[in-house]
Design an enzyme around this catalytic site. Structure first.
Site, mmCIF file in Angstrom:
data_model
loop_
_atom_site.group_PDB
_atom_site.id
_atom_site.type_symbol
_atom_site.label_atom_id
_atom_site.label_comp_id
_atom_site.label_asym_id
_atom_site.label_seq_id
_atom_site.Cartn_x
_atom_site.Cartn_y
_atom_site.Cartn_z
ATOM 1 N N ASN A 64 0.842 -1.184 0.000
ATOM 2 C CA ASN A 64 0.000 0.000 0.000
ATOM 3 C C ASN A 64 0.881 1.240 0.000
ATOM 4 O OD1 ASN A 64 0.537 -0.985 2.716
ATOM 5 N ND2 ASN A 64 -0.927 0.493 3.522
ATOM 6 N N VAL A 65 0.408 2.254 -0.717
ATOM 7 C CA VAL A 65 1.132 3.519 -0.840
ATOM 8 C C VAL A 65 0.122 4.631 -0.563
ATOM 9 C CG1 VAL A 65 2.478 5.033 -2.354
ATOM 10 C CG2 VAL A 65 2.670 2.532 -2.589
ATOM 11 N N ASN A 67 -1.135 8.642 0.588
ATOM 12 C CA ASN A 67 -0.895 9.989 0.112
ATOM 13 C C ASN A 67 -1.569 10.951 1.081
ATOM 14 O OD1 ASN A 67 -1.694 12.470 -1.685
ATOM 15 N ND2 ASN A 67 -0.122 11.369 -2.834
ATOM 16 N N ALA A 68 -0.998 12.135 1.261
ATOM 17 C CA ALA A 68 -1.601 13.129 2.146
ATOM 18 C C ALA A 68 -3.029 13.458 1.710
ATOM 19 C CB ALA A 68 -0.752 14.399 2.184
ATOM 20 N N CYS A 69 -3.305 13.388 0.422
ATOM 21 C CA CYS A 69 -4.671 13.470 -0.093
ATOM 22 C C CYS A 69 -5.194 12.034 -0.072
ATOM 23 C CB CYS A 69 -4.679 14.047 -1.510
ATOM 24 S SG CYS A 69 -6.319 14.138 -2.210
ATOM 25 N N TYR A 70 -5.814 11.635 1.018
ATOM 26 C CA TYR A 70 -6.113 10.231 1.311
ATOM 27 C C TYR A 70 -6.672 9.437 0.138
ATOM 28 C CZ TYR A 70 -5.448 11.301 6.295
ATOM 29 O OH TYR A 70 -4.932 11.663 7.505
ATOM 30 N N GLU A 77 -2.934 -4.867 -3.019
ATOM 31 C CA GLU A 77 -3.463 -5.798 -4.010
ATOM 32 C C GLU A 77 -3.534 -5.145 -5.392
ATOM 33 O OE1 GLU A 77 -5.653 -6.622 -0.057
ATOM 34 O OE2 GLU A 77 -4.796 -4.902 -1.101
#
Length: 154
Positions: A64-65, A67-70, A77
């Site tokens: 999983n990656v 980001n501050a912008c969820y 996957e």
């Protein structure tokens, strides 16, 4: 045989591929744990790793990656699937998923289940615990009564 056919392009007329066993299964499980260690999850602090086994026997891993912008984050996957597809693979035998959930088996979210479904329902998903135990589920068990590419032809 063309290279695309060898990699398994297309799902029409697909035949159930054997589930991985023995050393191959252990490798798939290990690769999911290794991918988890690469997760970028500073917000949720919930690392997840996935390893995807193609019909041709290759393994693609993902984590999983966030980001501050969820909403721009991506699950492990889907990362593994996108890596495989970007290399020309569209037929899959199995996926293993790993997390640090403790006493619970990790399961894919709904969005991941739908992305997985794009590539058929007749493959195995290994849900794991940190202690190495796992349960195997068929994708069709994880997403019953699903909608897929063949439904667009009706």
């Amino acid at each position: 045989t063309t290279a695309a056919a060898a990699r398994g392009a297309g799902m029409e007329g697909s035949v159930r591929l054997p589930a991985p066993q023995g050393e191959r299964l252990q490798l798939l499980l290990r690769r999911s744990r290794e991918a988890k260690d690469c997760a970028y999850c500073p917000y949720s602090r919930f690392p997840v790793g996935a390893a995807l086994l193609t019909a041709g026997g290759e393994i693609f891993s993902g984590c999983n990656v966030e980001n501050a912008c969820y909403s721009l984050g991506v699950c492990a996957e889907r990362t593994a699937i996108q890596k495989a597809v970007s290399e020309g693979h569209t037929r899959f035998r199995a996926m293993a998923i790993a997390s640090d959930m403790g006493d619970e088996f990790i399961v894919p979210c709904g969005a991941c289940r739908q992305v997985m479904r794009e590539f058929g329902t007749d493959w195995d998903v290994y849900l794991t615990k940190p202690d190495g135990t796992y349960v195997a589920k068929r994708l069709e068990e994880l997403l019953p009564l699903s909608f897929g590419p063949e439904d667009l032809k009706k």
